[in-house]
Write a protein that holds these residues in place. Structure first.
Motif, PDB file in Angstrom:
ATOM      1  N   ARG A 213       8.869  -8.905   0.580  1.00 17.81           N
ATOM      2  CA  ARG A 213       7.573  -8.557   1.133  1.00 17.81           C
ATOM      3  C   ARG A 213       7.467  -7.043   1.383  1.00 17.81           C
ATOM      4  O   ARG A 213       6.408  -6.456   1.175  1.00 17.81           O
ATOM      5  N   THR A 214       8.561  -6.433   1.815  1.00 22.45           N
ATOM      6  CA  THR A 214       8.515  -4.982   2.060  1.00 22.45           C
ATOM      7  C   THR A 214       8.217  -4.227   0.764  1.00 22.45           C
ATOM      8  O   THR A 214       7.457  -3.262   0.742  1.00 22.45           O
ATOM      9  N   SER A 215       8.842  -4.691  -0.308  1.00 27.61           N
ATOM     10  CA  SER A 215       8.553  -4.080  -1.616  1.00 27.61           C
ATOM     11  C   SER A 215       7.067  -4.086  -1.886  1.00 27.61           C
ATOM     12  O   SER A 215       6.483  -3.101  -2.342  1.00 27.61           O
ATOM     13  N   ILE A 216       6.470  -5.226  -1.643  1.00 24.32           N
ATOM     14  CA  ILE A 216       5.062  -5.367  -2.008  1.00 24.32           C
ATOM     15  C   ILE A 216       4.187  -4.600  -1.028  1.00 24.32           C
ATOM     16  O   ILE A 216       3.178  -4.021  -1.419  1.00 24.32           O
ATOM     17  N   GLU A 217       4.626  -4.557   0.241  1.00 22.40           N
ATOM     18  CA  GLU A 217       3.857  -3.747   1.191  1.00 22.40           C
ATOM     19  C   GLU A 217       3.835  -2.275   0.775  1.00 22.40           C
ATOM     20  O   GLU A 217       2.821  -1.597   0.917  1.00 22.40           O
ATOM     21  N   MET A 218       4.953  -1.784   0.240  1.00 22.84           N
ATOM     22  CA  MET A 218       4.961  -0.397  -0.241  1.00 22.84           C
ATOM     23  C   MET A 218       3.878  -0.212  -1.289  1.00 22.84           C
ATOM     24  O   MET A 218       3.157   0.791  -1.297  1.00 22.84           O
ATOM     25  N   ILE A 219       3.762  -1.190  -2.196  1.00 22.10           N
ATOM     26  CA  ILE A 219       2.760  -1.077  -3.259  1.00 22.10           C
ATOM     27  C   ILE A 219       1.361  -1.113  -2.663  1.00 22.10           C
ATOM     28  O   ILE A 219       0.477  -0.351  -3.060  1.00 22.10           O
ATOM     29  N   VAL A 220       1.175  -1.997  -1.672  1.00 26.05           N
ATOM     30  CA  VAL A 220      -0.145  -2.105  -1.045  1.00 26.05           C
ATOM     31  C   VAL A 220      -0.541  -0.774  -0.420  1.00 26.05           C
ATOM     32  O   VAL A 220      -1.678  -0.306  -0.568  1.00 26.05           O
ATOM     33  N   MET A 221       0.408  -0.136   0.267  1.00 23.76           N
ATOM     34  CA  MET A 221       0.111   1.150   0.903  1.00 23.76           C
ATOM     35  C   MET A 221      -0.294   2.188  -0.144  1.00 23.76           C
ATOM     36  O   MET A 221      -1.246   2.951   0.045  1.00 23.76           O
ATOM     37  N   ILE A 222       0.440   2.207  -1.253  1.00 21.71           N
ATOM     38  CA  ILE A 222       0.129   3.169  -2.314  1.00 21.71           C
ATOM     39  C   ILE A 222      -1.272   2.909  -2.870  1.00 21.71           C
ATOM     40  O   ILE A 222      -2.063   3.831  -3.070  1.00 21.71           O
ATOM     41  N   MET A 223      -1.558   1.627  -3.094  1.00 19.00           N
ATOM     42  CA  MET A 223      -2.878   1.264  -3.632  1.00 19.00           C
ATOM     43  C   MET A 223      -3.985   1.642  -2.669  1.00 19.00           C
ATOM     44  O   MET A 223      -5.053   2.101  -3.070  1.00 19.00           O
ATOM     45  N   LEU A 224      -3.732   1.403  -1.387  1.00 23.36           N
ATOM     46  CA  LEU A 224      -4.720   1.674  -0.354  1.00 23.36           C
ATOM     47  C   LEU A 224      -5.108   3.151  -0.359  1.00 23.36           C
ATOM     48  O   LEU A 224      -6.281   3.515  -0.339  1.00 23.36           O
ATOM     49  N   GLY A 225      -4.111   4.021  -0.417  1.00 24.46           N
ATOM     50  CA  GLY A 225      -4.385   5.457  -0.321  1.00 24.46           C
ATOM     51  C   GLY A 225      -4.748   6.068  -1.660  1.00 24.46           C
ATOM     52  O   GLY A 225      -5.539   7.013  -1.723  1.00 24.46           O
TER      53      GLY A 225
END
Lengths: 324, 286, 248
Positions: free
Chosen positions: A245-257
């Motif tokens: 999940r942490t891996s995917i959260e990193m991606i989400v943060m990148i996508m968000l910004g």
């Protein structure tokens, strides 16, 4: 002077954001704020690192947490068993992650698109399962720091403080690194690979080594963050070190910004963590925190796939020159 | 010793069939629409809860509940497709990976709130059956038989029905299929529905013999990845064989080393096959 | 000789794409490469620039056997090409696209030099007003120019042009022909694949004709226009060649 300043506006904006987050608990003298800021900064460091691979080079790693976990384990081991200090442990964690990335990169960076993403998931699971069986690292129960170790740093309180300052330092380093890569010749080669790898190769970009270096650069800081994160945490176990999940959260943060920008992952990580904090303390959303993050992610993917900074760049071509 | 081996082998093989249809759902979606469905695991878990509540709540026999679960899965999959996937079907793979993962987050978030994470199990005991020296649990045997039935059903559906032929046409070449009038949006939605159906059914079957929570799906999703790659991504029939290979590994490894080494072997194998034979052990197109 | 192609054969499965292709190319020439669709012209480019490894034969570039070397190796050594189907780096600006060529190709420029080269080349190709636009926003004719610009910016010794005139209108063709001449006048050797006959007959010093993967003729434009085999295999109408020479 002012033109020069403007030219690097993105770097100043990015560093400014990091400093605001870093100074906030120091100015407010609040230990709770420091904990929050630590979480946000580590998210910034992880997301900015992954962005070098995902945003600049176009390779989607779904298992990037493996470098955080592996660096964390190596760092923890050097402190707990070998008796190294936190600085050496942090270096060891970063180098271990970089070495792992180098070796993995030689093998899996030949894969493209979803195959690469799948391979990274597989590697994360393989490493997690291996460490689960690896007796020197404590197997499934992991390792716990002897409380006495904090004595060398003037007690647990001071150790926590030190760890926070190190985290601020790491985040500044990763921001400068990210900016340097984005604006360097090396980075231009990565962008070319992202846009069209075969065309980049024909234009003379030495793609295998460029990709491998991008992979290594994206792994070093997560390895160091892992080392100090688990030093602060006091215990480490496979479930904590390698959560998909942490891996995917990193991606989400990148996508968000905004992927592929310097400022994007920083804003995205800060925004995501702030939102999650809010959801966690809100009685209404506490249980639905994950579901709401999911809805948010879907909305971003469907409607603003370039993220905040990407959207600004697209909407206002004038800002494109300095807002990266 | 020999007995234990045979028993472990049979257990593994029977499980392999069930894993096989879970993977079939994943690989069908991949093959037809080039989407790796990261909500697969949570859909498997929903299948488990569907059978559980239909049985414990409404008193419907688990195997009849399974049929209802299949229908629900099909409908749910079509809905997911139109909400989350349709808009990004032609975008870079990161978009579809994240869109399906967002569905995963929603299901897990809401599922945890409703079902909590207390383990459940379906109180279904059909006894066991004796083959010579070995004893086989009935629920597992039936699950394997149903799985084979489902796989055959899927094969016949793809081969002999009009929607099935459409699905194969879209798999071969979506643009060409659209030119000759295949309604590709409906076909893709149906495919996603079928993939979800397979996930839900496999979940329902697993729930008849293993305890589970809403979070259990992740394990089976990862197994589905391994199987999908073993059998060839996009090759639904290969998945059944992939499932058997995984079942064999899970049956045999514990004989040689601690069970905890099984996932190490599985994932190393997974990465190696991606590198060496990305179309699976049985080749396949591309 | 800047380039020697010796006995190159390339198969795809059962398909024989190239059979024993051999030719030499002296420095400073424009070599035309013509032939019907599917004759293997682009495949030959892909073998020369290292995208494909030939099944047989050798490619010698600047005196070095480069058979099977990677495309980036050849690019650094002094080869550049354009693609028949344009491949712009869509999310980068036009200037950045050209800078990629200057940075990583034979020029091996650093970023600031590359920016200078890019601006100069964009000027030459009339793309200067578009320098800050995203490459993805260009129209087809502009994308073809961008392909050219990227290739030229790498300051190659040998330039492979794959149908840079296709799909352009007559005035665009005229200006592209001028550009090709200007590039040759910089001392860059050129091989060009082209279907626009009047242009290739006018530009080329020598022409090779490829049919079903085999070289069926080689010579000056006049010789090719009057070659029986070529007329039969390709040009069809014997008068056509004559008309083409006059540029009708």
């Amino acid at each position: 002077m002012s033109k020069k300043f403007f030219q690097h506006a993105s770097l100043w904006l990015s560093l400014g954001t990091v400093l605001v987050i870093g100074l906030w608990p120091i100015v407010t003298h609040n230990a709770l704020n420091r904990e929050t800021a630590f979480t946000v900064l580590s998210a910034v460091a992880l997301a900015s690192s992954l962005n070098i691979l995902l945003g600049y080079t176009g390779y989607v790693s779904f298992g990037h947490v493996v470098f955080f976990g592996f660096g964390g384990y190596v760092g923890f081991y050097t402190i707990n068993v070998l008796g190294w200090n936190i600085w050496m442990a942090m270096l060891a964690g970063g180098l271990a992650a970089a070495l792992l990335a180098y070796l993995l990169g030689v093998a899996i960076l030949r894969l493209r698109g979803a195959y690469f993403a799948l391979a990274t998931i597989g590697i994360n699971e393989a490493v997690r399962a291996f460490i689960n069986n690896f007796a020197p690292f404590g197997g499934p129960t992991g390792m716990t720091l002897n409380f006495k170790i904090y004595k060398a740093y003037g007690g647990a309180m001071h150790a926590l403080q030190l760890v926070f300052y190190i985290m601020v330092g790491l985040t500044i380093i990763v921001t400068i690194l990210s900016y340097w890569v984005r604006t360097s010749k090396f980075g231009l080669g990565l962008l070319a690979i992202r846009e069209d790898e075969d065309a980049a190769e024909v234009m003379g970009v030495i793609t295998p080594s460029a990709k491998n270096w991008a992979f290594v650069l994206s792994a070093i800081i997560p390895g160091m963050v892992g080392a100090i994160y688990f030093f602060k945490n006091g215990t480490i176990e496979p479930g904590l070190a390698f959560p998909l999940r942490t891996s995917i959260e990193m991606i989400v943060m990148i996508m968000l910004g905004g992927q592929g920008t310097v400022l994007g992952p920083i804003l995205g990580a800060a925004g995501y963590e702030t939102m999650r904090d809010y959801l966690l303390v809100s009685p209404l959303f506490k249980n639905l925190q994950l579901a709401i993050s999911g809805v948010l992610l879907l909305l971003i993917v469907l409607f603003i796939p370039r993220g905040l900074v990407g959207w600004l760049r697209q909407r206002y071509p004038k800002v494109r020159r300095w807002l990266i | 010793m020999m007995d234990a081996l045979i028993r472990s082998l049979i257990d593994g093989l029977l499980l392999g069939f069930v894993y096989g249809i879970a993977a079939m759902g994943l690989t069908l979606i991949w093959g037809v629409m080039n989407v790796i469905n990261l909500s697969h695991g949570s859909l498997i878990a929903l299948g488990m809860f569907s059978v559980y509540y239909l049985f414990v709540g409404l008193g419907i026999h688990p195997y009849i509940a399974l049929v209802l679960t299949a229908v629900l899965g099909l409908i749910f999959g079509v809905i997911i497709y139109f909400i989350a996937v349709h808009r990004v079907i032609n975008a870079p793979e990161l978009s579809t990976l994240l869109a399906t993962y967002s569905v995963n987050m929603m299901i897990l978030g809401i599922g945890t709130a409703i079902f909590t994470t207390t383990p459940r199990n379906i109180p279904l005991d059909l006894g066991s059956i004796q083959f010579g020296e070995t004893v086989v649990t009935m629920t597992r045997l039936i699950a394997a038989v149903i799985s084979v039935g489902v796989a055959v059903g899927l094969f016949l559906f793809l081969k002999y029905t009009r929607p099935g032929r459409y699905i194969r046409a879209v798999t071969d070449n979506r643009d060409a299929a659209e030119i000759v009038g295949v309604p590709s949006a409906q076909v893709l939605a149906l495919t996603f529905g079928l993939g979800t159906l397979l996930a839900a059914v496999s979940g329902g079957l697993i729930a008849t013999f293993f305890p589970f929570t809403i979070l259990s799906g992740e394990t089976y999703e990862l197994k589905s990845f391994v199987i999908g790659v073993l059998g060839g991504l996009g090759n639904p029939v290969g998945s059944l064989f992939g499932g058997l290979i995984l079942g064999l590994i899970e049956g045999l490894v514990p004989m040689a080393m601690p069970t905890t080494w099984t996932p190490v072997l599985e994932f190393v194998l997974f990465v190696l096959i991606l590198l060496v034979a990305p179309n699976g052990l049985f080749g396949g197109e591309e | 000789m800047i380039l020697q192609v010796q006995g190159v054969t390339k198969r795809f499965g059962g398909l024989q794409a190239l059979t024993q292709v051999t030719f030499d190319l002296p420095e400073g020439q424009i070599l035309g490469l013509i032939g019907p669709n599917g004759a293997g012209k682009t495949t030959l480019f892909n073998v020369i620039d290292g995208v494909y490894k030939p099944d047989e034969g050798r490619v010698i570039f600047l005196g070095e056997d480069v058979t099977g070397k990677k495309p980036y190796y050849l690019a650094k050594k002094g080869l550049a090409r354009t693609h028949q189907i344009v491949r712009p780096l869509n999310e980068l600006t036009v200037r950045e696209n050209v800078m990629v060529g200057a940075c990583f190709g034979h020029a091996s420029a650093n970023l600031s030099t590359a920016a200078k080269i890019a601006d100069e080349v964009l000027d030459l190709l009339g793309l200067a007003p578009k320098a800050n636009a995203l490459a993805g926003s260009l129209n087809v004719a502009q994308k073809k120019r961008l392909e050219m610009a990227r290739a030229i910016a790498s300051q190659p010794k040998l330039l492979l042009l794959d149908e840079v005139l296709a799909g352009l209108n007559p005035s665009e063709i005229a200006s592209m022909v001028k550009t090709v001449r200007a590039v040759r006048d910089r001392g860059i050797t050129i091989i060009m694949i082209e279907h626009v006959m009047s242009a290739i007959m006018n530009l080329s010093d020598r022409i090779l004709v490829l049919d079903f993967g085999k070289l069926i003729a080689e010579g000056t434009p006049e010789e090719i226009a009057n070659n029986e085999k070529v007329i039969q295999a390709y040009l069809g109408d014997p008068k056509l060649a004559e008309r083409l020479m006059k540029g009708e």
